[in-house]
Design a protein around this motif. Sequence first.
Motif, mmCIF file in Angstrom:
data_model
loop_
_atom_site.group_PDB
_atom_site.id
_atom_site.type_symbol
_atom_site.label_atom_id
_atom_site.label_comp_id
_atom_site.label_asym_id
_atom_site.label_seq_id
_atom_site.Cartn_x
_atom_site.Cartn_y
_atom_site.Cartn_z
ATOM 1 N N HIS A 181 0.927 -1.165 0.124
ATOM 2 C CA HIS A 181 0.036 0.157 0.043
ATOM 3 C C HIS A 181 0.921 1.076 0.027
ATOM 4 O O HIS A 181 1.205 1.797 1.030
ATOM 5 C CB HIS A 181 -0.873 0.095 1.204
ATOM 6 C CG HIS A 181 -1.758 -1.257 1.352
ATOM 7 N ND1 HIS A 181 -2.813 -1.076 0.200
ATOM 8 C CD2 HIS A 181 -1.831 -2.291 1.965
ATOM 9 C CE1 HIS A 181 -3.502 -2.371 0.641
ATOM 10 N NE2 HIS A 181 -3.036 -3.033 1.490
ATOM 11 N N TRP A 182 1.120 1.663 -1.115
ATOM 12 C CA TRP A 182 2.117 2.697 -1.249
ATOM 13 C C TRP A 182 1.673 4.093 -0.858
ATOM 14 O O TRP A 182 2.384 5.022 -0.645
ATOM 15 C CB TRP A 182 2.826 2.966 -2.657
ATOM 16 C CG TRP A 182 3.407 1.560 -3.112
ATOM 17 C CD1 TRP A 182 3.031 0.806 -4.235
ATOM 18 C CD2 TRP A 182 4.705 1.352 -2.734
ATOM 19 N NE1 TRP A 182 4.148 -0.317 -4.345
ATOM 20 C CE2 TRP A 182 4.974 0.184 -3.433
ATOM 21 C CE3 TRP A 182 5.699 1.697 -1.822
ATOM 22 C CZ2 TRP A 182 6.412 -0.423 -3.356
ATOM 23 C CZ3 TRP A 182 6.955 1.317 -1.889
ATOM 24 C CH2 TRP A 182 7.030 0.178 -2.394
ATOM 25 N N GLN A 183 0.200 3.976 -0.751
ATOM 26 C CA GLN A 183 -0.334 5.545 -0.437
ATOM 27 C C GLN A 183 -0.306 5.789 1.089
ATOM 28 O O GLN A 183 -0.488 6.880 1.498
ATOM 29 C CB GLN A 183 -1.737 5.328 -1.003
ATOM 30 C CG GLN A 183 -2.945 4.572 0.175
ATOM 31 C CD GLN A 183 -2.718 3.183 -0.428
ATOM 32 O OE1 GLN A 183 -1.900 2.653 -1.282
ATOM 33 N NE2 GLN A 183 -3.541 2.405 -0.164
#
Length: 387
Positions: A181-183
């Motif tokens: 989950h890069w966000q």
Amino acid sequence: MRAPALKAILLQLHSVAGLVLAAVLVLVAVTGAVMSFEDEIRGALDAGRVQLVSDAAPRMLPDALIAKRQAGGDPVASITMPRVATSAIEVRFARKPDHTRPAPLYLDPYTGDSLGHPAADAFFVTVRKLHRWLLLPGDGNGYGRIVTGVAALGLLTMLLTGLVLRWPHRPGSIKVWLKPHWQLRGRGLHRSLHAVIGTWVLLVYLIMTLTGLWWSFDWYKAAATWLLARSPVTTQRTHRPAVPAPPSAEVSLDRVWAAFVTERGDRFAAARLTLPSGRDSTVRVRAWLTDARDGVHDDFRIDGRTGQILSADLYVDKTIGEKLLARLLDIHRGSIFGWPGQLVFMLAAAAMPLFGVTGVLLYLSRRRHKRMQLAARGTAGQRRCRG
């Protein structure tokens, strides 16, 4: 026991094992990554010395080569004879009284002259000792291998507990398992990277751990041998009883080499003849069947006084389990799957520092979060008392 309570216990076990063993695991993993392509690196660096121009003269025989080398004072422990006449011969020396061992030496097969030591030998020897024994006293007979073995068991524990802890609500979703989950930021991103990358390398780490324990614990080696191998009596082809040697007969590697070549012909890539120790006259011969010097090899026991082949342990006769044991090192470093396997195993090992960093950050953030919760509860309690 309820699931939340069980997960809390597993998380505590996972965290403690990681904190205690993080430094050792990172060190072992990084040195393993460095050694992943050791053979290829050595081969490239040594190519100019070990590949020679063909000579019309015959190659020197083992006894003459060893006699010329031992004139320098260092006793020879083994000599490796390649099948191809234009490849250099390698000699390895016995340990000195201080337990150090001189570096191997390449020899010109026609003159016996030195061609120098293998490139980067001292570097890789040090890295290997660091990987296996952490450079602790005693090498393989010391307590360093026990420490690395305990670290491997700890890694196995973390892999299993980590899998349980990260089991998602939608286990059938590939995206949930494999996509970070890069966000997210901060603790959330650390947890996502720790869990997702752990999933990527889980199988590789399991293979590394289960094979690496072979070199750490004798009980593990005995159990694996009992499970996968047959009795030694049934795995070796026995030959005729040895012909009695005259009392004055001495061990001759020329005699051993001639017997081996007669038996094998050109069906080998290189053969290492290990000199007997003490009063024993049996010479051990390991014959690699490929140029890779991997687990695909045959082992012979030949009487150095008579040239009689006493036994032969052939790779072709091994069961699947015995072939797995013979190629355990190739499995451990991924080379059994070719260079793509080596690359995958190297990248997985190199990723270990990331687990150490993200694991410590997650642990510290949990501690900080708990302190904040306790402080908030204390403040709320004080307000109720005042009210």
